[in-house]
Design an enzyme around this catalytic site. Structure first.
Site, PDB file in Angstrom:
ATOM      1  N   GLU A  86      -3.296   5.039  12.750  1.00 16.23           N
ATOM      2  CA  GLU A  86      -3.703   6.027  11.522  1.00 16.23           C
ATOM      3  C   GLU A  86      -4.839   6.610  11.789  1.00 16.23           C
ATOM      4  OE1 GLU A  86      -4.216   3.301   7.828  1.00 16.23           O
ATOM      5  OE2 GLU A  86      -1.946   2.583   7.978  1.00 16.23           O
ATOM      6  N   SER A  87      -5.017   7.317  12.955  1.00 15.29           N
ATOM      7  CA  SER A  87      -6.087   8.228  13.463  1.00 15.29           C
ATOM      8  C   SER A  87      -6.073   9.110  12.297  1.00 15.29           C
ATOM      9  CB  SER A  87      -5.659   8.931  14.795  1.00 15.29           C
ATOM     10  OG  SER A  87      -5.651   8.104  15.850  1.00 15.29           O
ATOM     11  N   ASN A  89      -3.222   5.754  -7.776  1.00 12.42           N
ATOM     12  CA  ASN A  89      -3.139   5.033  -6.759  1.00 12.42           C
ATOM     13  C   ASN A  89      -3.185   3.500  -7.129  1.00 12.42           C
ATOM     14  OD1 ASN A  89      -5.951   4.035  -4.736  1.00 12.42           O
ATOM     15  ND2 ASN A  89      -3.745   3.884  -3.983  1.00 12.42           N
ATOM     16  N   LYS A 122      -6.854  14.058  -7.297  1.00 13.69           N
ATOM     17  CA  LYS A 122      -6.288  12.668  -7.162  1.00 13.69           C
ATOM     18  C   LYS A 122      -7.518  11.668  -6.896  1.00 13.69           C
ATOM     19  CE  LYS A 122      -2.987   9.899  -4.475  1.00 13.69           C
ATOM     20  NZ  LYS A 122      -2.399   9.960  -3.326  1.00 13.69           N
ATOM     21  N   GLN A 149     -10.271   2.747  10.580  1.00  8.65           N
ATOM     22  CA  GLN A 149     -10.131   4.154  11.216  1.00  8.65           C
ATOM     23  C   GLN A 149     -11.617   4.781  11.476  1.00  8.65           C
ATOM     24  OE1 GLN A 149      -8.952   3.453   8.486  1.00  8.65           O
ATOM     25  NE2 GLN A 149      -6.999   4.023   8.175  1.00  8.65           N
ATOM     26  N   HIS A 154     -10.349   3.147  -1.181  1.00  6.77           N
ATOM     27  CA  HIS A 154     -10.477   2.548   0.105  1.00  6.77           C
ATOM     28  C   HIS A 154     -11.414   1.622   0.311  1.00  6.77           C
ATOM     29  CE1 HIS A 154     -10.054   4.650   4.406  1.00  6.77           C
ATOM     30  NE2 HIS A 154      -9.026   4.658   3.773  1.00  6.77           N
ATOM     31  N   ASN A 155     -10.636   0.328  -0.569  1.00 11.96           N
ATOM     32  CA  ASN A 155     -11.673  -0.715  -0.653  1.00 11.96           C
ATOM     33  C   ASN A 155     -11.670  -1.743   0.553  1.00 11.96           C
ATOM     34  OD1 ASN A 155     -11.786   0.256  -3.147  1.00 11.96           O
ATOM     35  ND2 ASN A 155      -9.924  -1.286  -3.982  1.00 11.96           N
ATOM     36  N   HIS A 156     -10.518  -2.124   1.025  1.00 13.31           N
ATOM     37  CA  HIS A 156     -10.369  -2.854   2.203  1.00 13.31           C
ATOM     38  C   HIS A 156     -11.290  -2.656   3.335  1.00 13.31           C
ATOM     39  CE1 HIS A 156      -7.137  -4.669  -0.470  1.00 13.31           C
ATOM     40  NE2 HIS A 156      -7.369  -5.875   0.429  1.00 13.31           N
ATOM     41  N   HIS A 159       0.937  -1.291  -0.009  1.00 12.74           N
ATOM     42  CA  HIS A 159      -0.017  -0.038  -0.067  1.00 12.74           C
ATOM     43  C   HIS A 159       0.905   1.375  -0.096  1.00 12.74           C
ATOM     44  CE1 HIS A 159      -3.876   2.170   0.748  1.00 12.74           C
ATOM     45  NE2 HIS A 159      -3.358   2.672   1.566  1.00 12.74           N
ATOM     46  N   SER A 195      -4.224  -0.072  -5.942  1.00 11.62           N
ATOM     47  CA  SER A 195      -4.806  -1.031  -4.855  1.00 11.62           C
ATOM     48  C   SER A 195      -4.611  -2.625  -5.268  1.00 11.62           C
ATOM     49  CB  SER A 195      -6.242  -0.730  -4.535  1.00 11.62           C
ATOM     50  OG  SER A 195      -6.885  -1.553  -3.843  1.00 11.62           O
TER      51      SER A 195
END
Lengths: 233, 749
Positions: free
Chosen positions: B312-313, B534, B91, B240, B95-97, B49, B536
């Site tokens: 990853e807050s 990006n 861009k 998150q 945010h698949n997973h 990633h 993925s």
């Protein structure tokens, strides 16, 4: 005319309202940070749409405690013009400048689309450029626009001509299908008894230019300008 | 856990998703064994990633340069010059997973992440688009995922006040256990004020602003670099949680920094949080960064350096202030009520050095974590099943008997049906710039203070890519550009989101490399630079990979803005013209899938010269104000395209009567085939001559096929012998009902 658009943390239509007043209406407009305590020389206060404080508690419930609110209440009590749009309407309800409360839309979803509303009262500082029963095409965008008031309040609203806008079908009839959020008596906007405070869920600033698909909203701003010019002359 | 004393075992290395070989590389970079904190830092930074280790060697193929390009790939986002001293910054990101594990927060934080990528560049975000893929809606879980994702996007985007103006949703069973959530964002910045993720000036203060650091999302990047199985729900704590209100404050704060010129550089703490932002900023600037985690604002006590570095807050930023400006930065943050702390400084030794109360707890060369991470040329092999997929004997399929019935079925299918149920939950008007709302080929926003507008679209047909990754790649670029051209826009740049399966499988890697080749060739030919993107990978559950799904977010410029053209028919009496030619292109079509239950065949070959000529014609004739409407012809073919032209008018749908020459084609190919490089335009009778002249100049086939008017869509297919061999006659009201109500019906089943 000097317009003050209040910026609460989380307001997101403040710049849009400022743009209409400043760039379309060509009036002097400024953004007022919620922590200011004085309005200075303002002729119209706009409480804009958005998600003040994220709407994390209840829409408008925290913004009503902002430092600027005292001076807005003071301003309104002397007849100053206050316009609350969407989240601004919700704040006006929370702070008690207008009666009633907002519930979640009956279908429980956020809804953004153009709706038809009917002018019920064209004799206010905000609607004098409209005619009664005129049908406007105007956008809404909210999750909590389901206006509610008890029956006494509702009769008072009717009695004093405080219901300014109602949701209707394209030809002006009040049907359940044309009520987008389940609002009591199809109410889309109300004013106070002295008619200097208006709250409405639809967004006139989003229908103020032909390029955006409708100019029906600009008449509301023109009405205020007309009111101001008359009061000056 | 005590990170200094924990022994580094084989199990621990494997738990961190690092291979033996990668661990050896760590030893080389450090010249010693890492401690646990350092191992954690390597593990996230060298995850697929963050490191792009399987894709980076191939991504070089993409054309990234052009006269308008201000910033190409490698920064938080790309930027393209749009004149008037302005740049469009944009861009697309996946945010698949997280969205599969927790659809609401997964999608919401996807929106939050891409927004931060845009406003860290100093740009005010003015538009969001979403490209979504789900399994079929007859499965309850898929409806649940869709509802969750839509609510998450709606919650975050509406609250922060950036309009979601468009996007696309397609359905296929293959996405049931791996839905795709790709979010595109565009912002505007004054070109010479563009901010970058730089950590320059030795001794300059490094500041942390935004949300406090919590224990959420630790190892999110590692999770996003792994396949799923039936136990994936247990990874929910890795997802998150977003706070759009805080992000709205952060947005205004960052734009105030820009206005007051207080910063050297700034970067979002996205995947791998504090770690990635600090080492990437240092690596890009050939400097080092020293941080003391004791100064990091924390949500809970007793967090270890390991946790703080890997958290990853959301809604956090790392920035380097100009010398002497740190107090002003902190004051602005406090005005907006958000945390800010000086947590370190820029150094000159190239190291990422982490301290805790002055004692060093990790020390790694920044470049080893960023640019000098592992790179793989993974094995590539076309799968054996490819030939079977591409074989299709059309002659064995019966031709269409009842075209009206098939058309209604297509209009009702969720991939083609109106997505108003979704788009009405998104505020698509805030900002008062939206000229074309969701529902036309491209969404369009005007740029205040200029005479310009920007058109945007996201496109990608994964079935085409499955059947032929090269053609699928070219078609995705062509369709995106054609959508823009139909709106009157010249494509000026693209961002690509490449969603693929497990790169350790040679067939998936083959799909990736070949699709990328298609995208590169098409972008190069059509002169559209790729400025950001990006990748993925690992979109795979229980060993089953998704179809290769490259999605393109493309941006086009319209000048002057009033030339914006929409897809719907405008006036009765206008002539309807088909541009481009119909061939027997049934391979990979929606029709074949829906009616014949086959996802087979070769997708239509794209002739890039022909495509370019079509787009030139569209743009030129829109500039000369000769077109009343223009609509790209894609999924569902000519019949669906014509229906959409009839019914998508926001107030006043119009009918049309159409006559099509059979030209020895099957009737289904004529009506529902998906030959590329076609568009349906309408022209008023007085403009027809001038228009046909331009079409001829550009060498584009243009046939007048009918006229706008009435309340029905009637299509008659006529053979060379002049006999009618196919007919379709439907009231526009019936088309509208099928198209507009179906999605909600599917959701409420």
């Amino acid at each position: 005319m000097n317009v003050g658009v209040i910026s609460f943390p989380g307001s997101n239509c403040d710049r849009d309202c400022h743009f209409v007043c400043n760039d379309i209406l060509k009036q002097s407009s400024r953004l007022i940070w919620h922590q200011e305590t004085s309005l200075k020389n303002i002729d119209l206060v706009i409480l804009p749409g958005g998600f003040s404080y994220g709407d994390y508690l209840r829409t408008g419930a925290i913004a009503r405690f902002s430092p600027i609110m005292d001076s807005i209440i003071e301003f309104a009590s002397h007849g100053g013009l206050v316009l609350g749009i969407c989240n601004g309407f919700q704040i006006l309800l929370e702070v008690g400048l207008l009666p009633g409360a907002m519930l979640r839309n009956t279908h429980l979803s956020f809804i953004c689309e153009n709706v038809s509303i009917k002018v019920e009262n064209a004799d206010t500082p905000f609607t004098n450029q409209f005619s009664v029963d005129q049908i406007l095409n105007i956008p809404i965008a909210h999750a909590e626009g389901n206006y509610y008031a008890d029956s006494t309040t509702l009769s008072t609203l009717h009695e004093h001509g405080q219901i300014v806008f109602r949701y209707c079908s394209g030809n002006g009839t009040l049907t359940n299908e044309s009520n987008p959020n389940g609002s009591l008596d199809h109410i889309a906007g109300i004013c106070n008894q002295t008619r200097n405070v208006l709250g409405m869920m639809p967004h006139p600033e989003r229908s103020a230019e032909a390029v955006l698909g409708s100019t029906d909203g600009i008449l509301l701003f023109n009405s205020v300008l007309n009111t101001f010019e008359k009061s000056e002359s | 856990m005590s990170s200094i004393s924990t022994p580094i075992t084989k199990e621990l290395i494997a738990q961190h998703g690092l291979s033996d070989d990668e661990y050896q590389q760590i030893l080389t970079h450090l010249g010693r064994e890492p401690n646990l904190t350092e191992l954690g830092v390597f593990s996230v930074m060298w995850s697929e990633h963050c490191s792009y280790k399987s894709s980076r060697v191939h991504l070089k193929r993409l054309p990234t340069e052009g006269e308008r390009v201000v910033q190409g790939p490698g920064e938080n986002a790309g930027a393209v010059d749009i004149g008037d001293g302005l740049a469009a910054v944009f861009k697309i990101e996946s945010h698949n997973h997280p969205s599969f594990i927790e659809p609401f927060q997964g999608a919401a934080t996807g929106v939050g992440g891409i927004l931060r990528d845009i406003f860290t560049m100093g740009a005010r975000p003015i538009a969001l688009l979403d490209s979504l893929r789900f399994g079929e809606l007859d499965v309850a879980k898929n409806r649940h995922l869709l509802k969750g994702v839509v609510s998450g996007i709606s919650w975050y985007g509406n609250c922060i006040g950036v309009p979601t103006i468009g996007g696309e949703i397609a359905f296929n069973d293959i996405y049931s256990k791996n839905p795709l959530v790709n979010v595109f964002c565009l912002g505007i910045v004054e070109k010479d004020k563009l901010l970058k993720g730089l950590a320059q000036g030795v001794g300059n203060p490094v500041l942390y602003i935004g949300a406090k650091t919590g224990r959420d999302g630790i190892h999110g990047a590692t999770m996003a670099s792994d396949s799923f199985d039936d136990q994936s729900d247990a990874k929910r704590p890795n997802v998150q949680v977003g706070d759009p209100f805080l992000e709205k404050l952060l947005l205004e704060v960052c734009l105030e920094f820009l206005e007051k010129d207080l910063l050297i550089g700034i970067q979002d703490m996205g995947a791998a949080g504090l770690t990635s932002s600090s080492c990437e900023m240092a690596s890009r600037s050939n400097t080092g960064i020293e941080l003391d985690v004791a100064h990091v604002p924390c949500r809970e006590p007793n967090m270890t350096p390991y946790e703080m570095l890997l958290s990853e807050s959301q809604e956090r930023m790392l920035l380097v202030a100009k010398p002497g400006k740190q107090e002003e930065v902190i004051a602005i943050c406090h005005k907006w009520g958000i945390d800010a702390a000086i947590i370190g400084k820029v150094t000159d030794d190239g190291m990422l050095r982490i301290k805790e109360h002055g004692a060093t707890v990790a020390e790694i060369p920044a470049k080893a974590l960023a640019e000098e991470g592992p790179r793989y040329e993974r094995p590539i092999q076309a799968p054996q099943y490819q030939e079977m997929l591409q074989s299709l004997l059309v002659d064995n399929l019966p031709d269409v008997k009842n075209p009206a019935d098939v058309l209604l079925q297509l209009l009702r299918s969720p991939t083609i049906a109106s997505k108003q149920w979704v788009s009405r939950q998104f505020d698509h008007m805030v900002g008062t710039n939206t000229m074309v709302r969701p529902g036309s080929d491209a969404a369009v926003v005007r740029i205040k203070g200029t005479n310009k507008a920007l058109a945007m679209t996201t496109d990608g047909n994964s079935r085409y890519c499955l059947l032929n990754p090269y053609i699928g790649g070219t078609l995705a670029v062509a369709e995106a550009a054609r959508n823009l051209a139909c709106s009157g826009a010249i494509p000026i740049g693209v961002s690509d989101c490449l969603n693929f399966g497990n790169p350790e499988r040679s067939d998936v890697m083959w799909q990736f490399v070949v699709a990328l080749e298609g995208i590169s060739d098409a972008c190069r030919h059509l002169n559209i630079p790729v400025v950001s993107g990006n990748v993925s990978f690992y979109n795979e559950t229980n060993g089953l990979s998704i179809y290769p799904t490259p999605v393109l977010g493309m941006v086009g410029l319209i000048e002057p803005a009033h030339l914006v053209t929409t897809q719907w028919f405008k006036h009765a009496g206008d002539q309807i013209v088909q541009l481009g030619e119909t061939n027997e292109d049934l391979g990979g079509t929606e029709y074949l899938k829906l009616i014949h239950n086959r996802e087979q065949g070769n997708p239509p070959w794209l002739d890039l010269d022909r495509e370019q000529a079509l787009q030139r014609l569209l743009i030129q004739s829109i500039r000369q104000e000769l077109l009343e409407s223009a609509h790209d012809c894609s999924e569902g073919g000519l019949a669906v395209t014509l229906s959409e032209c009839c019914l998508s008018h926001p107030f006043q749908p119009l009918g049309a009567s159409i006559q099509l020459d059979q030209k020895r084609l099957r009737v289904d190919a004529l009506l529902f085939g998906e030959s590329p490089s076609r568009a349906i335009v309408t022209v008023s009778p007085q403009n027809m001559k001038s228009f046909l002249n331009i079409a001829q100049e550009q060498g584009v086939s243009a046939s007048i096929i009918g006229e706008v008017g009435g309340t029905e869509l009637s299509i008659s297919v006529v053979a060379e012998s002049k006999t009618e061999i196919g007919k379709l006659n439907l009231p526009v009201e019936t088309l509208t009902e099928a198209w507009s109500l179906s999605f909600e019906q599917h959701m409420n089943q």
